[in-house]
Each structure stands twice: as structure tokens, then as C-alpha cells.
Write a protein that holds these residues in place. Sequence first.
Motif, PDB file in Angstrom:
ATOM      1  N   ALA A  84      12.290   3.002   0.412  1.00  0.00           N
ATOM      2  CA  ALA A  84      10.948   3.452   0.036  1.00  0.00           C
ATOM      3  C   ALA A  84      10.950   4.056  -1.364  1.00  0.00           C
ATOM      4  CB  ALA A  84      10.435   4.476   1.041  1.00  0.00           C
ATOM      5  N   THR A  85       9.910   3.751  -2.131  1.00  0.00           N
ATOM      6  CA  THR A  85       9.757   4.309  -3.473  1.00  0.00           C
ATOM      7  C   THR A  85       8.611   5.317  -3.519  1.00  0.00           C
ATOM      8  OG1 THR A  85       8.378   2.405  -4.075  1.00  0.00           O
ATOM      9  CG2 THR A  85      10.718   2.289  -4.615  1.00  0.00           C
ATOM     10  N   VAL A  86       8.177   5.759  -2.337  1.00  0.00           N
ATOM     11  CA  VAL A  86       7.197   6.832  -2.216  1.00  0.00           C
ATOM     12  C   VAL A  86       7.846   7.905  -1.336  1.00  0.00           C
ATOM     13  CG1 VAL A  86       5.301   5.181  -2.361  1.00  0.00           C
ATOM     14  CG2 VAL A  86       6.106   5.909  -0.109  1.00  0.00           C
ATOM     15  N   PRO A  87       7.331   9.134  -1.304  1.00  0.00           N
ATOM     16  CA  PRO A  87       7.891  10.124  -0.375  1.00  0.00           C
ATOM     17  C   PRO A  87       7.914   9.563   1.041  1.00  0.00           C
ATOM     18  CG  PRO A  87       6.387  11.184  -1.899  1.00  0.00           C
ATOM     19  CD  PRO A  87       6.267   9.706  -2.153  1.00  0.00           C
ATOM     20  N   MET A 141       2.482   8.582   0.831  1.00  0.00           N
ATOM     21  CA  MET A 141       3.632   8.928   1.670  1.00  0.00           C
ATOM     22  C   MET A 141       3.781   7.921   2.794  1.00  0.00           C
ATOM     23  SD  MET A 141       2.030  12.202   3.734  1.00  0.00           S
ATOM     24  CE  MET A 141       0.772  12.588   2.504  1.00  0.00           C
ATOM     25  N   LEU A 142       5.001   7.826   3.313  1.00  0.00           N
ATOM     26  CA  LEU A 142       5.296   6.987   4.467  1.00  0.00           C
ATOM     27  C   LEU A 142       5.943   7.877   5.522  1.00  0.00           C
ATOM     28  CD1 LEU A 142       7.063   3.510   4.454  1.00  0.00           C
ATOM     29  CD2 LEU A 142       7.687   5.271   6.089  1.00  0.00           C
ATOM     30  N   ILE A 143       5.374   7.877   6.718  1.00  0.00           N
ATOM     31  CA  ILE A 143       5.921   8.670   7.823  1.00  0.00           C
ATOM     32  C   ILE A 143       6.302   7.738   8.958  1.00  0.00           C
ATOM     33  CG2 ILE A 143       5.424  10.429   9.568  1.00  0.00           C
ATOM     34  CD1 ILE A 143       3.565  11.755   7.543  1.00  0.00           C
ATOM     35  N   VAL A 152       8.464  -1.197   4.896  1.00  0.00           N
ATOM     36  CA  VAL A 152       8.550  -0.424   3.663  1.00  0.00           C
ATOM     37  C   VAL A 152       7.687  -1.044   2.567  1.00  0.00           C
ATOM     38  CG1 VAL A 152      10.598  -1.602   2.748  1.00  0.00           C
ATOM     39  CG2 VAL A 152      10.141   0.768   2.122  1.00  0.00           C
ATOM     40  N   LYS A 153       7.541  -2.366   2.581  1.00  0.00           N
ATOM     41  CA  LYS A 153       6.724  -3.030   1.553  1.00  0.00           C
ATOM     42  C   LYS A 153       5.238  -2.724   1.725  1.00  0.00           C
ATOM     43  CE  LYS A 153       9.820  -6.821   0.330  1.00  0.00           C
ATOM     44  NZ  LYS A 153      10.057  -8.302   0.379  1.00  0.00           N
ATOM     45  N   LEU A 154       4.826  -2.373   2.946  1.00  0.00           N
ATOM     46  CA  LEU A 154       3.428  -1.998   3.153  1.00  0.00           C
ATOM     47  C   LEU A 154       3.097  -0.753   2.347  1.00  0.00           C
ATOM     48  CD1 LEU A 154       0.731  -2.481   4.598  1.00  0.00           C
ATOM     49  CD2 LEU A 154       1.613  -1.149   6.530  1.00  0.00           C
ATOM     50  N   ALA A 155       4.029   0.183   2.278  1.00  0.00           N
ATOM     51  CA  ALA A 155       3.814   1.395   1.487  1.00  0.00           C
ATOM     52  C   ALA A 155       3.751   1.073  -0.003  1.00  0.00           C
ATOM     53  CB  ALA A 155       4.914   2.410   1.768  1.00  0.00           C
ATOM     54  N   GLU A 156       4.574   0.141  -0.436  1.00  0.00           N
ATOM     55  CA  GLU A 156       4.576  -0.250  -1.846  1.00  0.00           C
ATOM     56  C   GLU A 156       3.293  -1.003  -2.200  1.00  0.00           C
ATOM     57  OE1 GLU A 156       8.087  -2.502  -2.467  1.00  0.00           O
ATOM     58  OE2 GLU A 156       9.451  -0.856  -1.989  1.00  0.00           O
ATOM     59  N   ALA A 157       2.894  -1.931  -1.330  1.00  0.00           N
ATOM     60  CA  ALA A 157       1.717  -2.760  -1.609  1.00  0.00           C
ATOM     61  C   ALA A 157       0.439  -1.941  -1.681  1.00  0.00           C
ATOM     62  CB  ALA A 157       1.585  -3.852  -0.543  1.00  0.00           C
ATOM     63  N   THR A 158       0.356  -0.890  -0.881  1.00  0.00           N
ATOM     64  CA  THR A 158      -0.854  -0.056  -0.859  1.00  0.00           C
ATOM     65  C   THR A 158      -0.765   1.121  -1.820  1.00  0.00           C
ATOM     66  OG1 THR A 158       0.046   1.213   0.994  1.00  0.00           O
ATOM     67  CG2 THR A 158      -1.361  -0.662   1.539  1.00  0.00           C
ATOM     68  N   ASP A 180      -8.635   7.318  -2.525  1.00  0.00           N
ATOM     69  CA  ASP A 180      -7.840   8.291  -3.268  1.00  0.00           C
ATOM     70  C   ASP A 180      -6.599   8.715  -2.493  1.00  0.00           C
ATOM     71  OD1 ASP A 180      -9.623   8.364  -5.423  1.00  0.00           O
ATOM     72  OD2 ASP A 180     -10.882   9.864  -4.436  1.00  0.00           O
ATOM     73  N   LYS A 181      -6.710   8.755  -1.164  1.00  0.00           N
ATOM     74  CA  LYS A 181      -5.617   9.218  -0.321  1.00  0.00           C
ATOM     75  C   LYS A 181      -5.185   8.093   0.614  1.00  0.00           C
ATOM     76  CE  LYS A 181      -7.779  13.801  -0.249  1.00  0.00           C
ATOM     77  NZ  LYS A 181      -8.433  14.809   0.628  1.00  0.00           N
ATOM     78  N   ILE A 182      -3.916   7.713   0.537  1.00  0.00           N
ATOM     79  CA  ILE A 182      -3.400   6.609   1.356  1.00  0.00           C
ATOM     80  C   ILE A 182      -2.082   7.015   2.000  1.00  0.00           C
ATOM     81  CG2 ILE A 182      -2.563   4.229   1.365  1.00  0.00           C
ATOM     82  CD1 ILE A 182      -4.395   3.638  -0.976  1.00  0.00           C
ATOM     83  N   VAL A 183      -1.985   6.798   3.309  1.00  0.00           N
ATOM     84  CA  VAL A 183      -0.782   7.113   4.069  1.00  0.00           C
ATOM     85  C   VAL A 183      -0.380   5.890   4.885  1.00  0.00           C
ATOM     86  CG1 VAL A 183       0.200   8.567   5.894  1.00  0.00           C
ATOM     87  CG2 VAL A 183      -1.388   9.548   4.232  1.00  0.00           C
ATOM     88  N   VAL A 184       0.916   5.651   5.003  1.00  0.00           N
ATOM     89  CA  VAL A 184       1.423   4.606   5.894  1.00  0.00           C
ATOM     90  C   VAL A 184       2.151   5.281   7.057  1.00  0.00           C
ATOM     91  CG1 VAL A 184       3.089   2.724   6.161  1.00  0.00           C
ATOM     92  CG2 VAL A 184       1.586   2.797   4.158  1.00  0.00           C
ATOM     93  N   ILE A 185       1.767   4.911   8.275  1.00  0.00           N
ATOM     94  CA  ILE A 185       2.408   5.416   9.486  1.00  0.00           C
ATOM     95  C   ILE A 185       3.194   4.271  10.121  1.00  0.00           C
ATOM     96  CG2 ILE A 185       2.056   6.392  11.785  1.00  0.00           C
ATOM     97  CD1 ILE A 185       1.375   8.320   9.529  1.00  0.00           C
ATOM     98  N   ASP A 186       4.450   4.536  10.432  1.00  0.00           N
ATOM     99  CA  ASP A 186       5.340   3.498  10.955  1.00  0.00           C
ATOM    100  C   ASP A 186       5.884   3.886  12.330  1.00  0.00           C
ATOM    101  OD1 ASP A 186       7.062   1.334  11.244  1.00  0.00           O
ATOM    102  OD2 ASP A 186       8.676   2.297  10.095  1.00  0.00           O
TER     103      ASP A 186
END
Length: 354
Positions: free
Chosen positions: A310-313, A243-245, A233-239, A172-178
Amino acid sequence: MQKELMKKAVMMCSAFVAAAMGVMLYFCANKVVVVADVAQDEVVKEQEESVEDGEPAEDGNAIPIDRNRENTNYFCVPIPPDVRVEDVTIENHYMDRELWVSIVPEDMSGKDVFYEDNGVYGSCQKVVDGHFEVERKRLYLRFGLTGVYEYHSIFENNTLYIEFVPPKEVYDKIVVIDPAYGAEDIGVENDTIAAKNITLQIAKALKEKLDETDIKVYYTRMDDSNPEEEYRVKLAEATKADMLIRIEVGGAESSKQYGTEAVYNSRFFIPGFGSVELADLLEREVVTAIRGKANGLLEAEQTDTVINEATVPAATIRVGYLTNGQEAILLQREDYIEKIAEGIYQTILKVYER
């Protein structure tokens, strides 16, 4: 009469227990759910510590893929006859968009040629290619994938059945850390430390905190690699991340420049909670955690692919300036790294509380 009824009841209970035990034993012996969510960020350390065992080849021997036997929803991987379920591990190398099947059998004889004649089959639409290689006492099967997936798996009759599942159907909750930079891109450099190492240390400290929550986190890197910005950035889209931080370290011509700032995406508007709100919360929480100076919010520059595309926050937190002598000293302290990670951690928790 009562004794007769009791006798029958005992016999029936015994028969039921025996039947249940038989079913349980059958499934234990023949059908076992395999732990399928061993993520790449969990196996990186193990691989780094076993460098002396030799690195897997870039491309091993090709595994035959029968794309015409698609009579099942599972991707089917034959396993050598004497391999037990506990000898098999699935590794989700999502950073590389690969699925690894690791096999550590008691006897390696014949395993190095098994997959020359025994290919994979079933639902192969998400599989690009497959290779196998032997690393001492371990056999690796590596499958390139079309995207980022999680897995459901079953081990039955020496076949591993794998179902590819979109991350959002599992979490339900997914975050990408870069963690920014990596490899040849060291970022800002001080006499004793490089920005690429600081961002990675913060990500690892943050991971320890997030591992204790129900939040699924994908990392763009957890070693000294440097994924292309488009991939990050595509990792955030694929998942379909919430949010992406991105974590960066600042540098300036003037050594007097210091403090913490956040960078946001001004190109892609998200109603409600978007990039500017994430950046604002990030800066406030990190500055509070380190008791530092807030420099304010900045719009991402045109060259900032990760944030702008990015297309997510999405927001970047610049945790300090290595060109400032005092901040350079702080950024080398473990307790200071821990405080920065705590600030980012609190940001993520508060986003989900909204």
C-alpha cells in the motif's frame, strides 16, 4: 394609465411563467440527469435476494464499440426508443472495474437483439469491452473499464451520455475497507464459524455507520468472494484513498492467546500521519469500544501483500482470536460485532479530525 401598466405587467409575468414552464417541461421530457452513483455495495444484496431470477451470464453477447466517433467527452450508449429514463439505472461495479447499465422496460420485446445492431460510441478510451445479457425482465449492459471511476450522466433523446470522473474529483474523503478472506479462503475456523464471515459482518455493520457520513467508502468485497490481494491494494491506489483498513481475525496454536492487535506497513514511510499512526489509533479505538485487551502493534510480515504494498496509510485490525474459546463466543455476538465496527468508525472520524 396605471391600469394599463398593471395589465402589461401581468401579461409579461404570465408570458415569463409560461416560457419557464415550457423550458422546464422540455428538460424534464428530453434531458434528465440520471442517478449515476449506485455503488456495487448497494446492489449486492438485491442480487443475492434475486438468485431465483437467474444469474447473469459470465459473458453475454458483445456490444459493438465504435472507437472512431470520439467527437464528444461522453461515452454514448443508445437506449431502445420506448425506454424511459426511470427505467434506466447505472450501477458502479467498482469491485470488478465494471460499469453496468440496468434497463427494466415495460415491454422486453426486441430488447434482446437491440444491441446487436446499435453499438456504443464517443469517448471510449476508458472502456475495455462491452456485453449485454437478459435476466428475465431486465436487460444488463456490462462494460469492462480500465480503472475505478465515478460518473456524471445525462439521458437525452434516448441516448445515455456518461462522463467518467476520477473518484478524488467527486469526493474529498475516501476510505477503502478490506474484509479479509472470502470464498475458499475461510481464514481461521472454529467449530461453528469462519473468520471470513466475521470480517464481512463487521464490514456490513461499519457500512451502516459510514453511510450516514460524507465519507466515500469503497469495499474490496461485500459478499463471499475472494479478490486477489493485489487487487485489494490496487483499489486504494486507483481511488487515491486517504487510508486502507483491513479487518482480520487471529488464530494461534495456544488457546490461551487472545486480544486485539494492529498491523502496520513499515516499508512505506508517510510523513505526518502514516501507517503506524493509523494502526495505533485503530487498536486504541477498537480496544476501547470492546473493553478488551491490547496486544500492541506489529510490523506486517513479508507475505502480507495488502499492507506492505500500500502507498497510502494502511493498517490491519485483528479483532480477536477464534482459537480462544471465550473470544470465539464473543465474535459470534451481534452486539460485539457492532462494538468492533464502532471502534473502526471512531478511528476514521478521528483521522479526519486531525
